[in-house]
Design an enzyme around this catalytic site. Sequence first.
Site, PDB file in Angstrom:
ATOM      1  CD  GLU A  50      -2.544  -0.249   2.509  1.00  0.00           C
ATOM      2  OE1 GLU A  50      -3.054   1.215   3.129  1.00  0.00           O
ATOM      3  OE2 GLU A  50      -3.244  -1.089   3.232  1.00  0.00           O
ATOM      4  CG  ASP A  61      -4.011   8.170   8.003  1.00  0.00           C
ATOM      5  OD1 ASP A  61      -4.208   7.171   8.242  1.00  0.00           O
ATOM      6  OD2 ASP A  61      -3.939   8.264   6.800  1.00  0.00           O
ATOM      7  CE1 TYR A 174      -7.959  -1.505   6.936  1.00  0.00           C
ATOM      8  CE2 TYR A 174      -6.156  -0.901   4.894  1.00  0.00           C
ATOM      9  CZ  TYR A 174      -7.045  -0.736   5.891  1.00  0.00           C
ATOM     10  OH  TYR A 174      -5.791  -0.524   6.750  1.00  0.00           O
TER      11      TYR A 174
END
Lengths: 275, 402
Positions: A50, A61, A174
């Site tokens: 990734e 994040d 995911y």
Amino acid sequence: MERGRNAIVSALAGLNDRAGLIPFVVAGDPNFEDSIELLRILSEYADVIEIGIPYSDPLADGPAIQAGAARSLANGMNLSRAMDLISAVRTFSPVPIIAFTYANPVYKTGIAKFLSNARGAGADGVIIPDLPHEESEDLRRELDRLNMAYVPLVSLTSGERAARIAKTATGFVYCVSTLGVTGERKSFAAQLPALVSQVKASSTVPVAVGFGVSQTEQVAELSAYADGVIVGSAFVKYAGLLKNAAPEDRNVILQAFRRFASDLAGATNKGEKLG
Amino acid sequence: MNPDHSGRFGDFGGKFVPETLMSALYQLENDFERVRTLPEFQTELQDLLANYAGRSTPLYFAKRLTEQYGGAKMYLKREDLNHTGAHKINNTIGQGLLAKWTGKKRVLAETGAGQHGVATATVAALLGLECTVFMGEEDIRRQALNVFRMELLGATVEAVTSGTGTLKDATNEALRHWVEHVNDTYYIVGSVVGPHPYPYIVREFQRIIGDETKSQIMELEGHLPDVIVAAVGGGSNAMGMFYPFLDDREVALIGVEAAGEGIDTPRHAASIAKGSKGIIHGALTYLLQDNDGQIIPAHSISAGLDYPGIGPEHSFLHESGRAKYVPIKDQEALDAFLTLSRLEGIIPALESAHALAHALKIAPTMSKEQILVVNLSGRGDKDVDSVRSILSEGGQTLGTRS
């Protein structure tokens, strides 16, 4: 060599006795050349890579990857350089690449243009963590056209949405291991194994787990039931070390990075559950 | 209009957030529609707005201002007279009650200048909710008094060091925190921004400004105003004021953006004038960004307008032409700040001074029979320190001290 969505599915589906290792680093972190160096090492241990295309406001994040994006942007990284970097990785590695970025750079560039640039550079799929199912129709259509992989996120709060989302995946699904943003954590939510098995039941592609994974023990734990394990922040931290390193320390850091990647790859054996 | 089933006003709005928040946003949508129809909720809301916040707020005829500028009759909607000093309390009472009625024990907010943070901390104290406010470290430095206010009220203020350490980053961090605590925490968004249903919920709690103005002006003048002016950062005071007038096509609606040092310099916050379409804090809207879609930090003398985006419904009103958006510079706002203080004995918030500055530009071009309403969204107590230092840096003195 196969490219596009099938490359990603085969890289993770054909492993039998182990899970795939999916490392994440930020493109251009801490700078273009060092970033290439880190990716060169990762490509020896990764099943899929990734590559984060840095964004000014990375909502999903935690501090480690935010810092990585800031280092990269401060060094002049932009979308076109990020595509150059992916092309550069392609010159030495056939490992499937997923571009990870946020909705706004894709929207601003134009979905079709962004994806065709990414495909042209050698990316096989994309992850956009702030583009949920309801907003992703245009992206999915364009990915289909380019034969690129759609990697949607499913979380512990998805509930009945999980099955619907899993069905749209064309690279892997995911699964987000905990509530919260990316970053190292001591443990995962108790409901995680149940979520993964629910998603596996609805998905035709592999199912990987990410967010909060930083230790070999955790990789081993997740490898027992997931098809892939994503590790981001723990790798990104090495780029931070590299940025501030004296020239004579660089090799030590790169060696530690290699050892870490190798240890994690070694922990993906499905047989080696820690008991 | 109300947003469509996907939370869009035309092209704008939507829900661009991590998957973890999606269920919570649907839940919030349902909770809001359910709870707002309960008579007990409405009774409690109306009681707090009247007896705690001090509503209704006056629609004040600014006689001296009108005489001085020699044009339209100028009215000021006195949101500055609300408890905590601005319109922000309308929304925090509404959402605070929504949190309480849906069984949440914790609330979370972002703040720039600290006004929304104070209004949230106030309501949290009132309703016995635990409160955490995210504020950029740069804003914490600039607005130390509001930080102390929030702490006095029992809130925890979390310093945000990421990005530019301002409202944009505080909002990112509040959203990140919400992702982690989504199961037990209510996020009180402070403006008509963020993912659906927030722009809609905040507008519904702020529309009381326009609803009151409409009945007040009918009583005072017997007809609707010709022009309404309001300042726009995220845009909650403007949206609350504009919304009840959207169908009254004869009423011109003008939103005033912060032009900072000028829209042809890099230092401004004019998302409509100089921005382009993109995604910020969960919504598709106009924002300041570069060609790669990286968000560009905003600048304004007013911390409340110092935001690189704008509420999606404003983007829609701009594109449809129903509202017009104009830029006002720091210096023009500062002049209006002084003018209102001197002529009417009202020290306005710097945000509201932007709206006033535009009103003072257009009032002389209008006839004496015409009516101009300015939304005076907040009072200027919070700004007196920074205005004092700006004036002294500029070598300006206020005379009359002997």
